[in-house]
Each structure stands twice: as C-alpha cells, then as structure tokens.
Design a protein around this motif. Sequence first.
Motif, PDB file in Angstrom:
ATOM      1  N   PRO A  42       0.891  -1.066   0.020  1.00 57.15           N
ATOM      2  CA  PRO A  42       0.070  -0.069   0.103  1.00 57.15           C
ATOM      3  C   PRO A  42       0.778   1.250   0.038  1.00 57.15           C
ATOM      4  O   PRO A  42       0.405   2.286  -0.237  1.00 57.15           O
ATOM      5  N   VAL A  43       2.198   1.080   0.159  1.00 57.07           N
ATOM      6  CA  VAL A  43       3.045   2.464   0.231  1.00 57.07           C
ATOM      7  C   VAL A  43       3.662   2.644  -1.220  1.00 57.07           C
ATOM      8  O   VAL A  43       4.378   1.794  -1.661  1.00 57.07           O
ATOM      9  N   HIS A  44       3.683   3.790  -1.650  1.00 57.91           N
ATOM     10  CA  HIS A  44       4.024   4.279  -2.708  1.00 57.91           C
ATOM     11  C   HIS A  44       4.967   5.403  -2.682  1.00 57.91           C
ATOM     12  O   HIS A  44       4.723   6.501  -2.031  1.00 57.91           O
ATOM     13  N   LEU A  45       6.356   5.181  -2.789  1.00 56.30           N
ATOM     14  CA  LEU A  45       7.443   6.008  -2.419  1.00 56.30           C
ATOM     15  C   LEU A  45       8.199   6.640  -3.736  1.00 56.30           C
ATOM     16  O   LEU A  45       8.452   5.999  -4.572  1.00 56.30           O
ATOM     17  N   VAL A  46       8.105   8.065  -3.726  1.00 54.17           N
ATOM     18  CA  VAL A  46       8.674   8.753  -4.950  1.00 54.17           C
ATOM     19  C   VAL A  46      10.044   9.391  -4.608  1.00 54.17           C
ATOM     20  O   VAL A  46       9.915  10.058  -3.562  1.00 54.17           O
ATOM     21  N   PHE A  47      11.057   9.223  -5.091  1.00 58.98           N
ATOM     22  CA  PHE A  47      12.532   9.895  -4.809  1.00 58.98           C
ATOM     23  C   PHE A  47      13.207   9.927  -5.936  1.00 58.98           C
ATOM     24  O   PHE A  47      13.234   9.156  -6.816  1.00 58.98           O
ATOM     25  N   ASP A  48      14.348  10.924  -5.697  1.00 56.85           N
ATOM     26  CA  ASP A  48      15.438  10.901  -6.836  1.00 56.85           C
ATOM     27  C   ASP A  48      16.511  10.108  -6.463  1.00 56.85           C
ATOM     28  O   ASP A  48      16.837   9.948  -5.450  1.00 56.85           O
ATOM     29  N   GLY A  49      17.354   9.974  -7.678  1.00 57.64           N
ATOM     30  CA  GLY A  49      18.711   9.251  -7.193  1.00 57.64           C
ATOM     31  C   GLY A  49      19.721   9.592  -6.158  1.00 57.64           C
ATOM     32  O   GLY A  49      20.450   8.833  -5.522  1.00 57.64           O
TER      33      GLY A  49
END
Length: 226
Positions: A42-49
């Motif tokens: 249920p967890v959606h994580l967005v991040f950069d390199g």
Amino acid sequence: MPEDPTHTTSPRIFDVVAVLFVAFLLISNIVATKITALDMGPVHLVFDGGAILFPLTYVLGDVLAEVYGFARARRVVVLGFAVSLLASLTFWLVQVAPVGPGYTNQAAYEAVLGFVPRIVAASVLGYLAGQLVNALVLVRIRRRWGPKHLWARLVGSTLVGEALDTLIFCTVAFIGVIPAGEFLNYVLTGYVYKVGVEVLLLPVTYRVIAGVRRVERLRHDEVLAA
C-alpha cells in the motif's frame, strides 16, 4: 563569528573530509536527475537518485562542524557550492560543443548531464541553505548546552538542515513537473528518508567524529565530552 576552538592549529585530515564531502555532493547532483519510485504494497514512494548518497554529505557536514568548527565547515560548504557551479558550467559547455564524427550519444548526454537551469538552481540553493543551517544549528547547540548529548546536536541540526534543503530543492526543481498528487509524496519521502538515514547512521557518525578527533590530537577531555 569566532572559530570553534575544538580543533588543532594544523589539521591532519581536514582535506580528506573536505574532498569526500564535495565528491559526495557532485555525485549526488548527477544521479538526482533520475526520479524513481518503489511500490511496497500500500506504500508508494517517490524519490530521486540523489537520495542514495546525499544523506552522507550531512554526516560529513556534522563531522566538519563538530570537530573543526563553523568557520571551517562554512568554507567547505561554500567550496562545494563553487565546484557544483563549475560542474554545471562544464556540462553545459560540453553539451553545446559541436558533435564530433562518430558520436551518436548527444541526446543521451543531454538527457543525463544536460544543463537544466532550474535543476542547477534547485541543487545549489537547497544545498547551500541546508548545509550552512545544519552546521550553524549544530555549533549553536554545542555553545548553549555544552559538549554533552552529541546525539541531540546531530539529530537537531539534521532535522532543520534537511527540511530546508529538501523543501527548496523539490520546489524549485520539480514543482509543476511532478503531478501535484505525487509532489507532496516526493517531498515527504525525501525528507523522511534522508533524516532516517542519518539517524540510523548515528553510531557510525559517533565513531567517525571520535576517530577524527583522535587523529587531530584533540585534548582528552574534549574527546570524552563527545
């Protein structure tokens, strides 16, 4: 502002710490051009390199401020700022240079290393503000409450510095680019992750600070106080 007295007149490995700090910064800025996401149920994580290595610049920033004082830490932060600008200028000059015979990767080069003004601005502004505030908060806490409770200085300075850094970078670089519904996720994920990494690395930071102090031959009471 006077120099923090907790360093020797002729530092032995200050240059090593400074070079690693700037290197981590440059590498993080390059890989930050890629946005990635992880779906964990249920967890959606967005991040950069940049999230992979950039938190370590705050660990080294803590070492600089705690061991060498604010003046030396500020010098390294400003140096990192200048080198980041130089790197961006170099990438841009190479980008606009005529393509040589047989070179077929111009589009790929521009996609990864191409000069994007808002990314450059976001990176250098967020970094400069976050790192300077991180060092200043750490030194101010030490001066007010003394050399004990190192964990409070490290965590407190990170909470403030990373908040400023993350907010400035994410807003300048990606607001309007990342969909509104994902943007808050991106900001919160980046902030929580970076702070979490430094908290988990507290034992390592303790050891590094103590080790650097031993190498720099600081007074015994100062080493114990940390």
